[in-house]
Design an enzyme around this catalytic site. Structure first.
Site, mmCIF file in Angstrom:
data_model
loop_
_atom_site.group_PDB
_atom_site.id
_atom_site.type_symbol
_atom_site.label_atom_id
_atom_site.label_comp_id
_atom_site.label_asym_id
_atom_site.label_seq_id
_atom_site.Cartn_x
_atom_site.Cartn_y
_atom_site.Cartn_z
ATOM 1 N N PHE A 104 -5.250 -8.248 -92.420
ATOM 2 C CA PHE A 104 -4.074 -9.389 -92.587
ATOM 3 C C PHE A 104 -2.536 -9.112 -92.353
ATOM 4 O O PHE A 104 -1.828 -8.774 -93.144
ATOM 5 C CB PHE A 104 -3.907 -8.753 -95.044
ATOM 6 C CG PHE A 104 -5.075 -8.775 -95.166
ATOM 7 C CD1 PHE A 104 -6.190 -10.362 -95.301
ATOM 8 C CD2 PHE A 104 -6.091 -7.846 -95.707
ATOM 9 C CE1 PHE A 104 -7.216 -11.142 -95.480
ATOM 10 C CE2 PHE A 104 -7.773 -8.695 -96.241
ATOM 11 C CZ PHE A 104 -8.220 -10.240 -95.667
ATOM 12 N N VAL A 136 0.490 -2.635 -88.875
ATOM 13 C CA VAL A 136 0.514 -1.251 -88.702
ATOM 14 C C VAL A 136 1.728 -0.507 -87.614
ATOM 15 O O VAL A 136 1.283 -0.751 -87.092
ATOM 16 C CB VAL A 136 -0.413 -0.334 -89.097
ATOM 17 C CG1 VAL A 136 0.377 1.131 -89.774
ATOM 18 C CG2 VAL A 136 -1.703 -1.028 -90.034
ATOM 19 N N ASP A 187 -16.152 3.129 -100.803
ATOM 20 C CA ASP A 187 -16.381 2.474 -99.541
ATOM 21 C C ASP A 187 -16.642 3.623 -98.317
ATOM 22 O O ASP A 187 -15.583 2.782 -97.630
ATOM 23 C CB ASP A 187 -15.247 0.971 -98.921
ATOM 24 C CG ASP A 187 -16.112 0.064 -97.778
ATOM 25 O OD1 ASP A 187 -17.233 0.277 -97.225
ATOM 26 O OD2 ASP A 187 -15.225 -0.156 -98.080
ATOM 27 N N GLU A 228 -14.723 4.183 -90.560
ATOM 28 C CA GLU A 228 -13.794 3.134 -90.168
ATOM 29 C C GLU A 228 -12.548 2.913 -91.203
ATOM 30 O O GLU A 228 -11.612 2.822 -90.892
ATOM 31 C CB GLU A 228 -14.114 1.508 -90.321
ATOM 32 C CG GLU A 228 -15.157 0.843 -89.302
ATOM 33 C CD GLU A 228 -16.515 1.797 -89.134
ATOM 34 O OE1 GLU A 228 -17.009 1.674 -90.314
ATOM 35 O OE2 GLU A 228 -17.250 0.413 -89.113
ATOM 36 N N ASN A 229 -12.793 3.556 -91.973
ATOM 37 C CA ASN A 229 -12.215 3.679 -93.564
ATOM 38 C C ASN A 229 -11.229 5.599 -93.633
ATOM 39 O O ASN A 229 -10.512 5.765 -94.062
ATOM 40 C CB ASN A 229 -12.663 3.749 -94.986
ATOM 41 C CG ASN A 229 -12.547 2.807 -94.968
ATOM 42 O OD1 ASN A 229 -12.023 1.525 -94.541
ATOM 43 N ND2 ASN A 229 -13.807 2.022 -95.767
#
Ligand code: AMP
Length: 306
Positions: free
Chosen positions: A54, A57, A166, A170-171
């Site tokens: 979205f 960064v 989650d 990737e997190n």
């Protein structure tokens, strides 16, 4: 849970007893800072750090304090299009109230007509995902250090009735000292009730979420077990070409340990105790910290320096 929602991202308030501890932990300066309204003029913008679904960064410096942060810029139009405004609000509410060395801080947020800005702790060593791709799989020492630090972070979250839901490479970001930081609370919930919502990437989901039955904080134990396997083998345990096969393998807990890379039986024992279909039988996180594989391999500092 009752949330007071404001249309324009004004801070929403969680009115649930048990989630108010952060208010007592906050120093007067932190409380004052929280009330402060930030604008883009408060920051010097530096290099781009990455690109998300979205927005972008950027490395940034808060002018008054010289504090280095990561500024995440999200486009309202894209958030609206994908109908994730509610999810973002929840993420901001939850993440901004968490204080743990292995959880990425969310210092604050602001917005203008087109964008929403999140002021995040800067994780100097970037994405864990890339590290894993580079080294294919991690040593037992490194994997155990990471797993122990994540277990401590999740014990903290669960103590505040926050389920992450989650957990996956990737997190996860890596701080300057090599410490892991849980970075994405987009799917997390603050709850006292058992949940039925379906979310997250299939590979990391436990049987009860794949089957959309009730679930609780023990979903994070399962995901941490999947992560531990992926750290040691380089691939998640239930991977398959087709979604339907991954689904079947998760539901049947079709857990296999390939001969290569060689992994100790203590590590396999721990993984087998986490990837248990009956969520009530999964090894509790405080017991995980006492497991011989963790005790023998995890660096007590919680950091991996290579
Ligand atoms: P995201 O939109 O959260 O997926 O972020 C996009 C990319 O920006 C990530 O994959 C990271 O490479 C980078 N990034 C995001 N947040 C941070 C942070 N706090 N510190 C350092 N890099 C970050």
């Amino acid at each position: 849970m009752s949330e007071i929602e404001h249309r324009d991202f004004t801070l929403t308030v969680l009115r649930v007893s048990g989630f108010h501890t952060w208010e007592h932990e906050a120093t007067p300066e932190a409380a004052a800072a929280q009330k402060r309204r930030w604008t883009l003029n408060d920051f010097d913008i530096g290099k781009p750090l990455g690109r998300g679904k979205f927005g972008h960064v950027y490395l940034a410096r808060e002018k008054r304090s010289n504090h280095i942060v990561a500024l995440k810029v999200l486009f309202k139009s894209q958030l609206q299009q994908s109908q994730v405004e509610h999810q973002l609000r929840r993420e901001v509410e939850i993440q901004s109230h968490l204080r743990h060395p292995n959880i990425l801080r969310l210092y604050g947020y602001f917005y203008d007509q087109k964008r929403v800005y999140l002021i995040l702790e800067y994780a100097a060593k970037g994405e864990l995902y890339k590290e894993l791709q580079k080294s294919k799989y991690f040593s037992e020492r490194r994997a155990a250090t990471y797993v122990a630090s994540l277990a401590r972070a999740l014990i903290y979250c669960h103590g505040k009735h926050v389920i992450h839901r989650d957990i996956k490479p990737e997190n996860l970001l890596v701080g300057a000292q090599g410490e892991l930081k849980i970075a994405d609370f987009g799917w997390s919930v603050h709850t006292f009730n058992r949940r039925r919502t379906m979310c997250g990437t299939l590979d990391y989901l436990p049987p009860e979420m794949v089957e959309s039955v009730e679930h609780d904080a023990s979903v994070d134990i399962w995901s941490l077990g999947v992560l531990c396997y992926e750290f040691l083998y380089g691939v998640p345990p239930f991977e398959a070409k087709e979604h339907s096969d991954t689904y079947r393998r998760i539901v049947q807990v079709d857990l296999k340990f390939p001969p290569k890379p060689a992994v100790s039986s203590a590590a396999k024992d721990l993984i087998s105790q986490m990837l248990v279909k009956d969520s009530a039988q999964r090894l509790p996180l405080h017991k995980l910290l006492e497991h011989p594989w963790i005790v023998q391999n995890a660096d007590p500092s919680g950091t991996y320096r290579g």
